[in-house]
Motif scaffolding. Structure first.
Motif, PDB file in Angstrom:
ATOM      1  N   VAL A  63       0.860  -1.186   0.000  1.00  0.00           N
ATOM      2  CA  VAL A  63       0.000   0.000   0.000  1.00  0.00           C
ATOM      3  C   VAL A  63       0.892   1.231   0.000  1.00  0.00           C
ATOM      4  O   VAL A  63       1.790   1.355   0.828  1.00  0.00           O
ATOM      5  CB  VAL A  63      -0.933   0.017   1.222  1.00  0.00           C
ATOM      6  N   VAL A  64       0.652   2.128  -0.940  1.00  0.00           N
ATOM      7  CA  VAL A  64       1.420   3.371  -1.028  1.00  0.00           C
ATOM      8  C   VAL A  64       0.566   4.480  -0.435  1.00  0.00           C
ATOM      9  O   VAL A  64      -0.532   4.758  -0.926  1.00  0.00           O
ATOM     10  CB  VAL A  64       1.789   3.686  -2.474  1.00  0.00           C
ATOM     11  N   LEU A  65       1.051   5.109   0.632  1.00  0.00           N
ATOM     12  CA  LEU A  65       0.335   6.195   1.285  1.00  0.00           C
ATOM     13  C   LEU A  65       0.975   7.519   0.880  1.00  0.00           C
ATOM     14  O   LEU A  65       2.173   7.725   1.030  1.00  0.00           O
ATOM     15  CB  LEU A  65       0.381   6.043   2.789  1.00  0.00           C
ATOM     16  N   ASN A  66       0.185   8.434   0.392  1.00  0.00           N
ATOM     17  CA  ASN A  66       0.679   9.755   0.017  1.00  0.00           C
ATOM     18  C   ASN A  66       0.379  10.723   1.154  1.00  0.00           C
ATOM     19  O   ASN A  66      -0.585  11.478   1.130  1.00  0.00           O
ATOM     20  CB  ASN A  66       0.006  10.231  -1.265  1.00  0.00           C
ATOM     21  N   ALA A  67       1.224  10.711   2.188  1.00  0.00           N
ATOM     22  CA  ALA A  67       1.012  11.559   3.359  1.00  0.00           C
ATOM     23  C   ALA A  67       2.097  12.617   3.416  1.00  0.00           C
ATOM     24  O   ALA A  67       2.998  12.588   4.247  1.00  0.00           O
ATOM     25  CB  ALA A  67       1.009  10.710   4.619  1.00  0.00           C
ATOM     26  N   ASP A  68       2.036  13.564   2.512  1.00  0.00           N
ATOM     27  CA  ASP A  68       3.037  14.632   2.481  1.00  0.00           C
ATOM     28  C   ASP A  68       2.572  15.816   3.284  1.00  0.00           C
ATOM     29  O   ASP A  68       1.499  16.261   3.289  1.00  0.00           O
ATOM     30  CB  ASP A  68       3.308  15.078   1.036  1.00  0.00           C
TER      31      ASP A  68
END
Length: 49
Positions: A44-49
């Motif tokens: 799972v790739v989380l985009n938490a920038d």
């Protein structure tokens, strides 16, 4: 029209009874209702920038 609805309700009740019977008797005739037991792992790739 009333007889048509009555026969339709009879058909629905018979279908429900048939489904319950199939759920109980199905495994004796080779129907397998078990869920697959294989473990599935996906990244799972989380985009938490």
């Amino acid at each position: 029209m009333g007889r048509l609805i009555k026969y339709f309700l009879y058909l629905v009740v018979l279908a429900a009874i048939g489904l319950v019977i199939y759920a109980y008797v199905g495994p004796w005739f080779g129907a397998d209702f078990d869920a697959p037991t294989a473990e599935v792992r996906k990244p799972v790739v989380l985009n938490a920038d």
